[in-house]
Design a protein around this motif. Sequence first.
Motif, PDB file in Angstrom:
ATOM      1  N   ALA A  30       0.836  -1.208   0.000  1.00  0.00           N
ATOM      2  CA  ALA A  30       0.000   0.000   0.000  1.00  0.00           C
ATOM      3  C   ALA A  30       0.867   1.252   0.000  1.00  0.00           C
ATOM      4  N   VAL A  31       0.346   2.331  -0.576  1.00  0.00           N
ATOM      5  CA  VAL A  31       0.997   3.634  -0.447  1.00  0.00           C
ATOM      6  C   VAL A  31       0.881   3.989   1.036  1.00  0.00           C
ATOM      7  N   ASN A  32       2.043   4.207   1.670  1.00  0.00           N
ATOM      8  CA  ASN A  32       2.045   4.178   3.132  1.00  0.00           C
ATOM      9  C   ASN A  32       1.937   5.557   3.777  1.00  0.00           C
ATOM     10  N   LEU A  33       0.705   5.933   4.111  1.00  0.00           N
ATOM     11  CA  LEU A  33       0.511   7.146   4.925  1.00  0.00           C
ATOM     12  C   LEU A  33       0.109   6.705   6.339  1.00  0.00           C
ATOM     13  N   GLY A  34       0.602   5.526   6.723  1.00  0.00           N
ATOM     14  CA  GLY A  34       0.266   4.962   8.031  1.00  0.00           C
ATOM     15  C   GLY A  34       1.294   5.333   9.087  1.00  0.00           C
ATOM     16  N   GLN A  35       2.257   4.421   9.300  1.00  0.00           N
ATOM     17  CA  GLN A  35       3.269   4.634  10.340  1.00  0.00           C
ATOM     18  C   GLN A  35       3.994   5.969  10.125  1.00  0.00           C
ATOM     19  N   GLY A  36       4.299   6.646  11.246  1.00  0.00           N
ATOM     20  CA  GLY A  36       4.876   7.989  11.154  1.00  0.00           C
ATOM     21  C   GLY A  36       6.380   7.990  10.995  1.00  0.00           C
ATOM     22  N   PHE A  37       6.827   7.952   9.752  1.00  0.00           N
ATOM     23  CA  PHE A  37       8.275   8.110   9.496  1.00  0.00           C
ATOM     24  C   PHE A  37       8.442   8.796   8.144  1.00  0.00           C
ATOM     25  N   PRO A  38       9.466   9.650   8.009  1.00  0.00           N
ATOM     26  CA  PRO A  38       9.694  10.302   6.720  1.00  0.00           C
ATOM     27  C   PRO A  38      10.216   9.280   5.729  1.00  0.00           C
ATOM     28  N   ASP A  39       9.763   9.357   4.470  1.00  0.00           N
ATOM     29  CA  ASP A  39      10.345   8.449   3.472  1.00  0.00           C
ATOM     30  C   ASP A  39      11.407   9.181   2.651  1.00  0.00           C
ATOM     31  N   PHE A  40      11.905  10.308   3.212  1.00  0.00           N
ATOM     32  CA  PHE A  40      13.043  10.997   2.590  1.00  0.00           C
ATOM     33  C   PHE A  40      14.195  10.996   3.584  1.00  0.00           C
ATOM     34  N   SER A  41      15.359  11.415   3.092  1.00  0.00           N
ATOM     35  CA  SER A  41      16.590  11.291   3.886  1.00  0.00           C
ATOM     36  C   SER A  41      16.737  12.391   4.925  1.00  0.00           C
ATOM     37  N   PRO A  42      17.474  12.112   5.993  1.00  0.00           N
ATOM     38  CA  PRO A  42      17.854  13.183   6.930  1.00  0.00           C
ATOM     39  C   PRO A  42      18.814  14.161   6.235  1.00  0.00           C
ATOM     40  N   PRO A  43      19.090  15.335   6.825  1.00  0.00           N
ATOM     41  CA  PRO A  43      20.029  16.276   6.205  1.00  0.00           C
ATOM     42  C   PRO A  43      21.385  15.605   5.918  1.00  0.00           C
ATOM     43  N   VAL A  44      21.965  15.960   4.761  1.00  0.00           N
ATOM     44  CA  VAL A  44      23.220  15.336   4.321  1.00  0.00           C
ATOM     45  C   VAL A  44      24.304  15.457   5.397  1.00  0.00           C
ATOM     46  N   ALA A  45      24.396  16.624   6.020  1.00  0.00           N
ATOM     47  CA  ALA A  45      25.486  16.868   6.971  1.00  0.00           C
ATOM     48  C   ALA A  45      25.472  15.871   8.128  1.00  0.00           C
ATOM     49  N   ILE A  46      24.278  15.461   8.586  1.00  0.00           N
ATOM     50  CA  ILE A  46      24.302  14.529   9.728  1.00  0.00           C
ATOM     51  C   ILE A  46      24.572  13.102   9.251  1.00  0.00           C
ATOM     52  N   LYS A  47      24.168  12.813   8.028  1.00  0.00           N
ATOM     53  CA  LYS A  47      24.517  11.483   7.489  1.00  0.00           C
ATOM     54  C   LYS A  47      26.035  11.375   7.336  1.00  0.00           C
ATOM     55  N   GLU A  48      26.635  12.464   6.833  1.00  0.00           N
ATOM     56  CA  GLU A  48      28.099  12.443   6.658  1.00  0.00           C
ATOM     57  C   GLU A  48      28.792  12.317   8.025  1.00  0.00           C
ATOM     58  N   ALA A  49      28.238  13.001   9.016  1.00  0.00           N
ATOM     59  CA  ALA A  49      28.842  12.927  10.357  1.00  0.00           C
ATOM     60  C   ALA A  49      28.771  11.495  10.891  1.00  0.00           C
ATOM     61  N   PHE A  50      27.662  10.819  10.599  1.00  0.00           N
ATOM     62  CA  PHE A  50      27.504   9.419  11.038  1.00  0.00           C
ATOM     63  C   PHE A  50      28.567   8.544  10.356  1.00  0.00           C
ATOM     64  N   VAL A  51      28.697   8.719   9.036  1.00  0.00           N
ATOM     65  CA  VAL A  51      29.661   7.904   8.277  1.00  0.00           C
ATOM     66  C   VAL A  51      31.086   8.156   8.791  1.00  0.00           C
ATOM     67  N   ARG A  52      31.418   9.443   9.010  1.00  0.00           N
ATOM     68  CA  ARG A  52      32.755   9.781   9.542  1.00  0.00           C
ATOM     69  C   ARG A  52      32.987   9.087  10.881  1.00  0.00           C
ATOM     70  N   ALA A  53      31.934   9.099  11.708  1.00  0.00           N
ATOM     71  CA  ALA A  53      32.078   8.544  13.058  1.00  0.00           C
ATOM     72  C   ALA A  53      32.456   7.070  13.030  1.00  0.00           C
ATOM     73  N   ILE A  54      31.899   6.350  12.077  1.00  0.00           N
ATOM     74  CA  ILE A  54      32.196   4.901  12.081  1.00  0.00           C
ATOM     75  C   ILE A  54      33.380   4.540  11.201  1.00  0.00           C
ATOM     76  N   SER A  55      33.773   5.448  10.280  1.00  0.00           N
ATOM     77  CA  SER A  55      34.771   4.995   9.304  1.00  0.00           C
ATOM     78  C   SER A  55      36.181   5.541   9.522  1.00  0.00           C
ATOM     79  N   GLU A  56      36.343   6.564  10.342  1.00  0.00           N
ATOM     80  CA  GLU A  56      37.701   7.084  10.521  1.00  0.00           C
ATOM     81  C   GLU A  56      38.567   6.033  11.217  1.00  0.00           C
TER      82      GLU A  56
END
Length: 425
Positions: A30-56
């Motif tokens: 079904a086209v999901n307007l049910g459970q409350g979660f965004p189906d788009f990405s978080p801001p790029v800067a925090i995704k990059e910060a996450f990747v840096r945190a685990i990969s350095e």
Amino acid sequence: MSTVVPARRLEGTEKNVWVELVSLASKHQAVNLGQGFPDFSPPVAIKEAFVRAISEEGSVLNQYTRAFGHPPLVNILARLFGELLGQDLDPLSNVLVTVGAYEALFCAFQALIDEDDEVILIEPFFDCYEPMVRMAGGKAVFIPLRLKPAEGKEVATSRDWQLDPAELSSKFTKHTKAIVVNTPNNPLGKVFDRAELEVIAELCTKHNVLCFSDEVYEWLVYDGTKHTRIASLPGMWERTVSIGSAGKTFSATGWKVGWALGPDHILRHLRTVHQNSIYHCPTAAQEAVAHGFRMELDRLGQPDCYFMQLPRELHAKRDRLFRCLTDVGMRPIMPEGSYFMLADISDFRAEVPPPEDSDEPYDYFFVKWMMENKRLAAIPASAFYGTEHKKHFDHFIRFCFVKEEATLDAAEEILRRWRGTRTAS
Ligand code: PMP
Ligand code: GLN
């Protein structure tokens, strides 16, 4: 092995609307307007910060951090919310980082609610509050928001739903230990204004009652509506646990970073539950959320701040969904905040009649029918009511609009075709 008897504290908590309906939505694609979660990405800067945190190379951020919150995160949370609450917050004793707002709520109930304590829940309420009260041994006492439509208004809004102060006052007894306030509210989208919160605050101080303030949608308010933090009202800081979620704040619900803020004489008990159950939350996610908050703090109040940008985008999505639902013949309630919208489905009973021999609430039957026959998912609103009042509120369903345009396009197309069949018949 013979049947295992579960602990008594689980009695009545077995059913869960998310467990049941999330898998059904996926089964029907079904086209999901049910459970409350965004189906788009978080801001790029925090995704990059996450990747840096685990990969350095040699990063300590793949290991445990401080049990009660990663230092960079508690520091920035104390700075930001200290300003917003008008309190000098100590990052070590006034902030606890949790596995999402869920864990903050769980710690609050487990730490502070005892056998036979009463907890006041305002209906409709986020569904987990009731089982959490029960699991702590307490008793939930319900008070519904009552519909008080303002004269001469064309659009039904979440503002029309109000607490009756006398009725609220009657719910406070010598057994009352806490009240849960959720503003902006899930599922209605009501934003309690200062005067409404003052009524609650006065009763809390008069009866020496705690307040669990669930503010996970604190940035998501529309049409100039203001979010008021109940902990900032006179006499409330010392009795309030304020709860937030990075999942909602940064559109990253899967990261499960949340927090509880409050005075040390309360938070120390939440820390006891946390240290003996969860111990600490994923480090990299905390590091990335801290980075996000530092960035937003620098541009707080400016149009490019994510806390202004996200509600601006959601505002347009909200208005679009409202139009589509109205056109198909549902009667939506315009939310002042959050990313949810309730819609009245009473006019569909003739077209989608409930089975005669079922005691399933009509809204559950309707959303399941809609998922299967229209490939559109929503959530039954009676899931957000206590047992006694469910039957009076089974004619609303909840839609979520924190979705990308393509998802809303698909939902609009379904509703447009449905409308065609309705007007034809
Ligand atoms: N409170 C409310 C009102 C919610 O809608 C939710 C759902 N996200 C939560 C708490 C739990 O938040 P989290 O995903 O951060 O655990
Ligand atoms: N808070 C979200 C909602 O209300 C999701 C809750 C959940 O999936 N458990 O839709």
